[in-house]
Design a protein around this motif. Structure first.
Motif, PDB file in Angstrom:
ATOM      1  N   GLU A  78       0.837  -1.210   0.000  1.00  0.00           N
ATOM      2  CA  GLU A  78       0.000   0.000   0.000  1.00  0.00           C
ATOM      3  C   GLU A  78       0.869   1.257   0.000  1.00  0.00           C
ATOM      4  N   PHE A  79       1.929   1.224   0.759  1.00  0.00           N
ATOM      5  CA  PHE A  79       2.879   2.330   0.850  1.00  0.00           C
ATOM      6  C   PHE A  79       3.447   2.650  -0.534  1.00  0.00           C
ATOM      7  N   ARG A  80       3.857   1.613  -1.242  1.00  0.00           N
ATOM      8  CA  ARG A  80       4.446   1.794  -2.575  1.00  0.00           C
ATOM      9  C   ARG A  80       3.407   2.236  -3.604  1.00  0.00           C
ATOM     10  N   LEU A  81       2.207   1.679  -3.528  1.00  0.00           N
ATOM     11  CA  LEU A  81       1.163   2.021  -4.497  1.00  0.00           C
ATOM     12  C   LEU A  81       0.638   3.444  -4.331  1.00  0.00           C
ATOM     13  N   ARG A  82       0.497   3.903  -3.107  1.00  0.00           N
ATOM     14  CA  ARG A  82      -0.225   5.143  -2.848  1.00  0.00           C
ATOM     15  C   ARG A  82       0.602   6.266  -2.226  1.00  0.00           C
ATOM     16  N   GLY A  83       1.783   5.959  -1.710  1.00  0.00           N
ATOM     17  CA  GLY A  83       2.533   6.941  -0.933  1.00  0.00           C
ATOM     18  C   GLY A  83       3.254   8.013  -1.726  1.00  0.00           C
ATOM     19  N   GLY A  84       3.647   7.709  -2.951  1.00  0.00           N
ATOM     20  CA  GLY A  84       4.454   8.671  -3.696  1.00  0.00           C
ATOM     21  C   GLY A  84       5.824   8.800  -3.053  1.00  0.00           C
ATOM     22  N   HIS A  85       6.566   9.803  -3.484  1.00  0.00           N
ATOM     23  CA  HIS A  85       7.915   9.998  -2.928  1.00  0.00           C
ATOM     24  C   HIS A  85       8.228  11.484  -2.861  1.00  0.00           C
ATOM     25  N   GLY A 107      -6.262   0.244   2.194  1.00  0.00           N
ATOM     26  CA  GLY A 107      -5.743  -1.086   2.513  1.00  0.00           C
ATOM     27  C   GLY A 107      -5.648  -1.267   4.011  1.00  0.00           C
ATOM     28  N   VAL A 108      -4.566  -1.857   4.473  1.00  0.00           N
ATOM     29  CA  VAL A 108      -4.375  -2.096   5.905  1.00  0.00           C
ATOM     30  C   VAL A 108      -4.291  -0.775   6.678  1.00  0.00           C
ATOM     31  N   TYR A 109      -3.826   0.286   6.000  1.00  0.00           N
ATOM     32  CA  TYR A 109      -3.731   1.609   6.637  1.00  0.00           C
ATOM     33  C   TYR A 109      -5.109   2.195   6.958  1.00  0.00           C
ATOM     34  N   GLN A 110      -6.141   1.661   6.372  1.00  0.00           N
ATOM     35  CA  GLN A 110      -7.489   2.121   6.690  1.00  0.00           C
ATOM     36  C   GLN A 110      -7.840   1.793   8.142  1.00  0.00           C
ATOM     37  N   TYR A 111      -7.263   0.735   8.646  1.00  0.00           N
ATOM     38  CA  TYR A 111      -7.576   0.275   9.996  1.00  0.00           C
ATOM     39  C   TYR A 111      -6.512   0.634  11.024  1.00  0.00           C
ATOM     40  N   ILE A 112      -5.243   0.568  10.623  1.00  0.00           N
ATOM     41  CA  ILE A 112      -4.163   0.892  11.548  1.00  0.00           C
ATOM     42  C   ILE A 112      -3.146   1.808  10.867  1.00  0.00           C
ATOM     43  N   ARG A 113      -2.576   2.699  11.669  1.00  0.00           N
ATOM     44  CA  ARG A 113      -1.645   3.695  11.126  1.00  0.00           C
ATOM     45  C   ARG A 113      -0.220   3.177  10.973  1.00  0.00           C
ATOM     46  N   HIS A 114       0.131   2.132  11.679  1.00  0.00           N
ATOM     47  CA  HIS A 114       1.519   1.662  11.668  1.00  0.00           C
ATOM     48  C   HIS A 114       1.608   0.149  11.457  1.00  0.00           C
ATOM     49  N   PRO A 115       1.198  -0.339  10.287  1.00  0.00           N
ATOM     50  CA  PRO A 115       1.225  -1.797  10.077  1.00  0.00           C
ATOM     51  C   PRO A 115       2.634  -2.387  10.099  1.00  0.00           C
ATOM     52  N   MET A 116       3.624  -1.611   9.688  1.00  0.00           N
ATOM     53  CA  MET A 116       4.982  -2.175   9.700  1.00  0.00           C
ATOM     54  C   MET A 116       5.523  -2.288  11.121  1.00  0.00           C
ATOM     55  N   TYR A 117       5.142  -1.372  11.994  1.00  0.00           N
ATOM     56  CA  TYR A 117       5.544  -1.495  13.401  1.00  0.00           C
ATOM     57  C   TYR A 117       4.739  -2.607  14.073  1.00  0.00           C
ATOM     58  N   THR A 118       3.479  -2.745  13.686  1.00  0.00           N
ATOM     59  CA  THR A 118       2.677  -3.856  14.187  1.00  0.00           C
ATOM     60  C   THR A 118       3.324  -5.171  13.782  1.00  0.00           C
ATOM     61  N   SER A 119       3.819  -5.227  12.551  1.00  0.00           N
ATOM     62  CA  SER A 119       4.502  -6.411  12.067  1.00  0.00           C
ATOM     63  C   SER A 119       5.714  -6.741  12.939  1.00  0.00           C
ATOM     64  N   LEU A 120       6.464  -5.719  13.313  1.00  0.00           N
ATOM     65  CA  LEU A 120       7.641  -5.948  14.162  1.00  0.00           C
ATOM     66  C   LEU A 120       7.251  -6.396  15.565  1.00  0.00           C
ATOM     67  N   VAL A 121       6.160  -5.842  16.107  1.00  0.00           N
ATOM     68  CA  VAL A 121       5.679  -6.279  17.423  1.00  0.00           C
ATOM     69  C   VAL A 121       5.276  -7.755  17.356  1.00  0.00           C
ATOM     70  N   TYR A 169      -7.189  11.459  10.077  1.00  0.00           N
ATOM     71  CA  TYR A 169      -6.845  10.043   9.907  1.00  0.00           C
ATOM     72  C   TYR A 169      -6.595   9.380  11.259  1.00  0.00           C
ATOM     73  N   ARG A 170      -5.910  10.072  12.158  1.00  0.00           N
ATOM     74  CA  ARG A 170      -5.655   9.532  13.501  1.00  0.00           C
ATOM     75  C   ARG A 170      -6.954   9.228  14.234  1.00  0.00           C
ATOM     76  N   ARG A 171      -7.917  10.091  14.065  1.00  0.00           N
ATOM     77  CA  ARG A 171      -9.198   9.887  14.756  1.00  0.00           C
ATOM     78  C   ARG A 171      -9.996   8.719  14.175  1.00  0.00           C
ATOM     79  N   SER A 172      -9.737   8.352  12.922  1.00  0.00           N
ATOM     80  CA  SER A 172     -10.529   7.300  12.277  1.00  0.00           C
ATOM     81  C   SER A 172      -9.813   5.941  12.217  1.00  0.00           C
ATOM     82  N   SER A 173      -8.605   5.848  12.763  1.00  0.00           N
ATOM     83  CA  SER A 173      -7.859   4.590  12.703  1.00  0.00           C
ATOM     84  C   SER A 173      -7.200   4.315  14.057  1.00  0.00           C
ATOM     85  N   LYS A 174      -6.673   3.130  14.190  1.00  0.00           N
ATOM     86  CA  LYS A 174      -6.010   2.719  15.426  1.00  0.00           C
ATOM     87  C   LYS A 174      -4.493   2.724  15.232  1.00  0.00           C
TER      88      LYS A 174
END
Length: 181
Positions: A78-85, A107-121, A169-174
Motif C-alpha cells: 500500500e505504501f508503494r502504491l499510494r505513498g508517492g515519494h 488497505g491495511v492503513y485504513q484500519y491501523i496507522r503503523h502496520p509495519m511497526y505492528t509487524s515488528l511487534v 486520519y488519527r481519529r478514524s484509525s487505530k
C-alpha cells in the motif's frame, strides 16, 4: 558464539541507522532499539525454533510470525502504491522509502496507522514465544515499548507534514491493532 553474532549484527545495524542515532528526536532513533531487541531475540531463540512444533506456544508463535509477514507485505504494498515519494529535506535522517508525498489511508492503513511497526511487534512476540525466559520477556517488552515510542514520534512528524489530514486520519484509525489500540 551468540554474543559475537549479536555484536556483529548491532554493529551493522548501528552503521545503517547512524543518521537516526544522531537525532534522538526522530522516530528512527527508537526503531533502532526495537531492531536491536529483535536481533537479540532471534539470535538467542534460533535453537528453539523446531522444538515441539505442535505445542501450543509454538503454534501461537507461528501464527504471530505469519501475521507479521502478512502485515509487512500489506503495508509495503500500500505504501508503494499510494505513498508517492518526496525529498528528505524535512527529515534527512529518514530512509528514502519513508518519505511519502501522500498520506496513505487505504488497505491495511485504513484500519491501523503503523502496520509495519505492528509487524515488528508480532514478530518479536512470535520469536519470544519459541522459548519462554524471563530475560526474553524483558527484551520483548522493551521492544514493544521502543516500537510504541517509534510510532508516537512518527505521529508527531506526520502531523507536522500532513497537518489536519493526518489528525482526521488519527481519529478514524487505530495505532497498532484494528478496533483495539
Amino acid at each position: 558464539m551468540h554474543l559475537i553474532i549479536f555484536a556483529g549484527s548491532i554493529t551493522v545495524l548501528a552503521w545503517l541507522c547512524r543518521h537516526q542515532l544522531r537525532n534522538p528526536g526522530c522516530h528512527g532513533f527508537y526503531r533502532f532499539f526495537a531492531f536491536a531487541g529483535i536481533a537479540w531475540l532471534l539470535i538467542y531463540r534460533i535453537g528453539y525454533w523446531h522444538d515441539n512444533l505442535i505445542s501450543f506456544h509454538q503454534l501461537v508463535s507461528s501464527v504471530l510470525m505469519l501475521l507479521s509477514l502478512w502485515m509487512v507485505v500489506a503495508g509495503v504494498r500500500e505504501f508503494r502504491l499510494r505513498g508517492g515519494h518526496r525529498k528528505s529535506g524535512q527529515l534527512p535522517e529518514n530512509f528514502s522509502f519513508e518519505n511519502t508525498s501522500h498520506l496513505v489511508t487505504t488497505g491495511v492503513y485504513q484500519y491501523i496507522r503503523h502496520p509495519m511497526y505492528t509487524s515488528l511487534v508480532l514478530l518479536a512476540w512470535g520469536i519470544f514465544l519459541k522459548q519462554f525466559s524471563w530475560y526474553g520477556l524483558l527484551v520483548v517488552t522493551l521492544v514493544t515499548l521502543a516500537l510504541y515510542l517509534t510510532a508516537r514520534t512518527e505521529e508527531r512528524e506526520n502531523l507536522a507534514f500532513f497537518d489536519e489530514a493526518y489528525e482526521r486520519y488519527r481519529r478514524s484509525s487505530k495505532l497498532f491493532l484494528p478496533f483495539l489500540v
